[in-house]
Design an enzyme around this catalytic site. Structure first.
Site, PDB file in Angstrom:
ATOM      1  N   TRP A 104       4.449  10.524  20.060  1.00 21.52           N
ATOM      2  CA  TRP A 104       5.455  11.585  20.125  1.00 21.52           C
ATOM      3  C   TRP A 104       6.680  11.146  20.929  1.00 21.52           C
ATOM      4  O   TRP A 104       6.809   9.985  21.307  1.00 21.52           O
ATOM      5  CB  TRP A 104       4.801  12.849  20.667  1.00 21.52           C
ATOM      6  CG  TRP A 104       3.858  13.476  19.645  1.00 21.52           C
ATOM      7  CD1 TRP A 104       3.493  12.970  18.426  1.00 21.52           C
ATOM      8  CD2 TRP A 104       3.156  14.707  19.773  1.00 21.52           C
ATOM      9  NE1 TRP A 104       2.635  13.817  17.789  1.00 21.52           N
ATOM     10  CE2 TRP A 104       2.394  14.906  18.597  1.00 21.52           C
ATOM     11  CE3 TRP A 104       3.090  15.694  20.773  1.00 21.52           C
ATOM     12  CZ2 TRP A 104       1.602  16.033  18.403  1.00 21.52           C
ATOM     13  CZ3 TRP A 104       2.297  16.817  20.576  1.00 21.52           C
ATOM     14  CH2 TRP A 104       1.569  16.971  19.397  1.00 21.52           C
ATOM     15  N   ASP A 109      10.631  25.524  22.637  1.00 22.68           N
ATOM     16  CA  ASP A 109       9.686  25.535  21.528  1.00 22.68           C
ATOM     17  C   ASP A 109       9.616  26.935  20.903  1.00 22.68           C
ATOM     18  O   ASP A 109       9.393  27.076  19.702  1.00 22.68           O
ATOM     19  CB  ASP A 109       8.313  25.115  22.061  1.00 22.68           C
ATOM     20  CG  ASP A 109       7.337  24.792  20.947  1.00 22.68           C
ATOM     21  OD1 ASP A 109       7.783  24.538  19.821  1.00 22.68           O
ATOM     22  OD2 ASP A 109       6.125  24.799  21.197  1.00 22.68           O
ATOM     23  N   ARG A 159       4.995  17.077  27.812  1.00 19.47           N
ATOM     24  CA  ARG A 159       5.447  16.003  26.921  1.00 19.47           C
ATOM     25  C   ARG A 159       6.939  15.645  27.052  1.00 19.47           C
ATOM     26  O   ARG A 159       7.711  16.346  27.646  1.00 19.47           O
ATOM     27  CB  ARG A 159       5.149  16.366  25.477  1.00 19.47           C
ATOM     28  CG  ARG A 159       5.670  17.698  24.994  1.00 19.47           C
ATOM     29  CD  ARG A 159       5.125  17.963  23.573  1.00 19.47           C
ATOM     30  NE  ARG A 159       5.594  19.227  23.021  1.00 19.47           N
ATOM     31  CZ  ARG A 159       4.944  20.374  23.156  1.00 19.47           C
ATOM     32  NH1 ARG A 159       3.828  20.438  23.825  1.00 19.47           N
ATOM     33  NH2 ARG A 159       5.431  21.487  22.606  1.00 19.47           N
ATOM     34  N   ASP A 160       7.273  14.517  26.423  1.00 20.09           N
ATOM     35  CA  ASP A 160       8.643  14.052  26.193  1.00 20.09           C
ATOM     36  C   ASP A 160       9.346  13.542  27.458  1.00 20.09           C
ATOM     37  O   ASP A 160      10.318  14.154  27.942  1.00 20.09           O
ATOM     38  CB  ASP A 160       9.480  15.158  25.523  1.00 20.09           C
ATOM     39  CG  ASP A 160       8.776  15.779  24.327  1.00 20.09           C
ATOM     40  OD1 ASP A 160       7.979  15.065  23.683  1.00 20.09           O
ATOM     41  OD2 ASP A 160       9.002  16.970  24.033  1.00 20.09           O
ATOM     42  N   TRP A 181       5.582  17.291   8.510  1.00 16.25           N
ATOM     43  CA  TRP A 181       5.270  16.773   9.842  1.00 16.25           C
ATOM     44  C   TRP A 181       3.799  16.352   9.924  1.00 16.25           C
ATOM     45  O   TRP A 181       2.916  17.046   9.432  1.00 16.25           O
ATOM     46  CB  TRP A 181       5.583  17.840  10.892  1.00 16.25           C
ATOM     47  CG  TRP A 181       5.383  17.345  12.297  1.00 16.25           C
ATOM     48  CD1 TRP A 181       6.278  16.656  13.056  1.00 16.25           C
ATOM     49  CD2 TRP A 181       4.200  17.478  13.084  1.00 16.25           C
ATOM     50  NE1 TRP A 181       5.727  16.346  14.265  1.00 16.25           N
ATOM     51  CE2 TRP A 181       4.446  16.843  14.324  1.00 16.25           C
ATOM     52  CE3 TRP A 181       2.953  18.052  12.876  1.00 16.25           C
ATOM     53  CZ2 TRP A 181       3.516  16.777  15.345  1.00 16.25           C
ATOM     54  CZ3 TRP A 181       2.007  17.994  13.898  1.00 16.25           C
ATOM     55  CH2 TRP A 181       2.290  17.363  15.114  1.00 16.25           C
ATOM     56  N   ASP A 241      12.465  14.448  15.801  1.00 14.86           N
ATOM     57  CA  ASP A 241      13.303  14.186  16.981  1.00 14.86           C
ATOM     58  C   ASP A 241      13.903  12.775  17.055  1.00 14.86           C
ATOM     59  O   ASP A 241      13.215  11.793  16.758  1.00 14.86           O
ATOM     60  CB  ASP A 241      12.478  14.324  18.268  1.00 14.86           C
ATOM     61  CG  ASP A 241      11.569  15.523  18.275  1.00 14.86           C
ATOM     62  OD1 ASP A 241      11.670  16.361  17.385  1.00 14.86           O
ATOM     63  OD2 ASP A 241      10.733  15.587  19.188  1.00 14.86           O
ATOM     64  N   GLU A 279      10.496  21.443  25.629  1.00 13.61           N
ATOM     65  CA  GLU A 279      10.335  20.161  24.955  1.00 13.61           C
ATOM     66  C   GLU A 279      11.586  19.316  25.208  1.00 13.61           C
ATOM     67  O   GLU A 279      12.676  19.844  25.442  1.00 13.61           O
ATOM     68  CB  GLU A 279      10.173  20.377  23.447  1.00 13.61           C
ATOM     69  CG  GLU A 279       8.935  21.194  23.084  1.00 13.61           C
ATOM     70  CD  GLU A 279       8.676  21.221  21.581  1.00 13.61           C
ATOM     71  OE1 GLU A 279       7.543  20.945  21.185  1.00 13.61           O
ATOM     72  OE2 GLU A 279       9.601  21.513  20.802  1.00 13.61           O
TER      73      GLU A 279
HETATM   74  N1  DQQ Z   1       8.356  16.884  18.578  1.00 11.02           N
HETATM   75  C1  DQQ Z   1       7.496  15.853  19.082  1.00 11.02           C
HETATM   76  C2  DQQ Z   1       7.100  16.306  20.459  1.00 11.02           C
HETATM   77  C3  DQQ Z   1       8.228  17.191  20.840  1.00 11.02           C
HETATM   78  C4  DQQ Z   1       8.532  17.911  19.567  1.00 11.02           C
HETATM   79  C5  DQQ Z   1       6.345  15.687  18.141  1.00 11.02           C
HETATM   80  C6  DQQ Z   1       9.906  18.512  19.536  1.00 11.02           C
HETATM   81  O1  DQQ Z   1       6.955  15.218  21.347  1.00 11.02           O
HETATM   82  O2  DQQ Z   1       7.895  18.054  21.895  1.00 11.02           O
HETATM   83  O3  DQQ Z   1       6.791  15.260  16.896  1.00 11.02           O
HETATM   84  O4  DQQ Z   1      10.361  18.706  18.246  1.00 11.02           O
END
Ligand code: DQQ
Length: 555
Positions: free
Chosen positions: A192, A344, A256-257, A157, A133, A311
């Site tokens: 993240w 997601d 998250r995010d 990843w 991301d 996400e």
């Molecule tokens: N990638 C991150 C997360 C997010 C996801 C982790 C989306 O924070 O939700 O690498 O690709």
């Protein structure tokens, strides 16, 4: 039958070898290109597409109502997919739809030459290893800053940190030291995604999700060690972290995010964080005055049943009647708000235009049928976890998105790298529809154009594939416009079965009532290999026309 007429401007672009400079070398020359030229002439039914082709252009053809020859090689393996490595940890990575047939069988005999050839020139990518991301993009003291999810240890990843690079023009990049690495209990499992906010007093705030030692998703604050450094090389994590944990009833891996913060009419700041409750995707809102203590506001900004985990939520204003982008805190008359969620479940980015009610803490889509997660996508290719930012230097909103290749993890490991970022795009509300966003590669990209060739008034007969006489070059920038006569558009009938849909209504080789027509790139002379970028005009059951812009990567 109507004959679309095409105009194509083809440009060779510069040799890319010097555009990604290693650690702290001089940035290459800056300087923007000319003014953004609007090539969208919607007065008649004209459609323009721009694409920066990233690899060798062996042949470019224009086509419409393509021939009935089926693909000579179908590169999809028999349903075999590489194992998704991220889901057990709360995210899913490398879950591609079209997997080149080396996922489970013996590895394809790649040579170094082939793999080097696949590397792009101008799309942002680190020198090696895995990237996903885009994070915290911003313009600060003369530099565009770009952070990204990065694995410093390999091409898959894992071990996620924030990589960091700067540019003056989105073309020449200087790679900087890693900005944020997992060195605390609350981000031990990975630093993240997150966002940056520029405060009026000059401070810079980063909010990010830490995946903790127990894989809980916790929101954290970081800020520059030295605000007078335009490169913002050193970052400090707030000693009071984590600042926000999952709300009551939310599973620790579903939160998250954090977004860029926006300012309320009372001068407080708000952010939103994506989540899910059961199968309902949702965005929670927090209010703060100092970015250290936060209050969860009652209710949610928005939620859509059946969409699963949200996400990388993005939330920003667009102007109804101006061509300028808006600062994230802009609100009031003449402003609509866009919400974007990255699902997601299907790994696509969906957006919708709607109305933000600050008092009620809600955002409502203008058209519930186009709600986030069920309606319009930014991109119908591979494009995910995107994020916008307001570029105060040029008064525009810019969109970044993560593009992963449709190969397997095995190939990534052989290549030694995985993923690129999209060419950044300027985003505007389409004043004609009021429902869609217009996207165009940032104007700076035009500075790369060398000599070119124009092809005008090409009549594209049904079934025709018209090769264009262009030199073979390693990179090209093509702008193609198609003009379809009004009578033909009016003659399009509603499909008896279902409305046209890029993903489910057949590929470029399937003829329809008005389309597909577009360009073929990376085509070999027999067209057993080709990539199609095409339009399709259909009529919805309500009688209005819909233009779809699709890609077919199956050959
Ligand atoms: N990638 C991150 C997360 C997010 C996801 C982790 C989306 O924070 O939700 O690498 O690709």
């Amino acid at each position: 039958m109507a004959v679309p007429e095409a105009t194509v401007a083809y440009h060779r672009i510069e040799d890319p070898s010097s555009y990604n400079t290693p650690l702290l070398h001089n940035c290459g020359g800056g300087g923007a290109g000319g003014n953004l030229r609007s090539r969208r002439r919607w007065v008649t039914t004209t459609i323009a597409l721009a694409c920066l082709l990233i690899v060798s252009v062996a042949c470019i053809g224009l086509f419409t109502f393509t021939s009935k020859h089926g693909p000579a090689t179908e590169h999809v393996s028999n349903g075999a997919m590489p194992v998704s490595r991220g889901r057990p940890e709360g995210v899913s990575e490398k879950t591609n739809r079209l997997v080149v047939g080396d996922a489970n069988g013996p590895p394809y005999p790649w040579t170094n030459n082939m793999l080097t050839w696949q590397r792009t020139g101008f799309h942002f990518q680190p020198e090696k290893n895995w990237m996903n991301d885009p994070n915290g993009p911003m313009y600060y003291k003369g530099f565009y800053h770009f952070f990204y999810q990065y694995n410093p240890n390999g091409a898959v990843w894992g071990d996620i940190v924030w990589g960091h690079a700067v540019s003056k023009d989105f073309v020449h990049w200087t790679h900087l030291p890693l900005a944020l690495v997992p060195d605390q209990w609350y981000d031990q499992n990975g630093v993240w995604s997150g966002s940056a906010t520029l405060l009026p007093d000059g401070q810079v705030i980063i909010l990010y999700t830490g995946s903790s030692n127990e894989s809980a998703q916790l929101q954290n604050l970081a800020y520059p060690a030295n605000l007078s450094d335009p490169l913002l090389v050193d970052w400090v994590k707030y000693p009071g972290n984590p600042i926000i944990g999952p709300p009551k009833g939310i599973y620790k891996k579903d939160f998250r995010d954090p977004t860029t913060a926006w300012r309320t009419s009372e001068g407080k700041w708000r952010i939103t964080v994506g989540s899910k409750a059961g199968r309902t995707g949702a965005a929670f809102v927090y209010e703060t005055e100092d970015f250290k203590t936060y209050r969860l506001l009652p209710g949610v900004l928005h939620a859509v049943p059946g969409t699963g985990m949200w996400e990388c939520v993005d939330f920003f204003p667009v102007s109804i009647n101006s061509k300028n982008g808006l600062d994230t805190s802009t609100n009031g008359k003449g402003v609509k708000h866009v919400m974007k969620v990255s699902l997601d479940d299907d790994r696509h980015d969906y957006y919708s235009v709607g109305t933000y009610d600050e008092t009620a803490n809600t955002w409502t889509p203008d058209n519930p049928q186009n709600d986030v997660g069920i309606g319009i996508r930014y991109d119908y290719g591979v494009f995910y976890a995107s994020k916008t930012f307001y570029d105060q230097k040029k008064g525009r909103r810019i969109l970044w998105g993560w593009i992963s290749e449709s190969d397997s993890e095995k190939s990534d490991v052989l290549k030694g790298w995985a993923s690129v970022q999209s060419i950044p795009r300027t985003l505007l509300l389409d004043q004609k529809t009021g429902t869609h966003l217009l996207q165009w590669p940032v104007e700076e990209i035009e500075s790369l154009r060398l000599d070119g060739k124009d092809f005008n008034n090409i009549k594209v007969e049904a079934g025709a594939v018209i090769p264009l006489d262009v030199e073979s070059s390693s990179q090209a920038d093509v702008v193609a416009e198609f003009e379809v006569d009004k009578a033909a558009v009016e003659a399009v009938e509603v499909s008896p079965n279902e409305e046209f849909n890029c993903a489910s209504s057949g590929r470029a080789s399937q003829r329809g009532s008005l389309g597909p027509f577009g360009i073929l790139v990376l085509a070999d002379p027999s067209r057993s290999e080709q990539t199609s970028l095409h339009f399709y005009i259909s009529k919805t059951s309500s009688g209005s026309h819909k233009t779809s812009f699709c890609t077919d990567q199956s050959r």
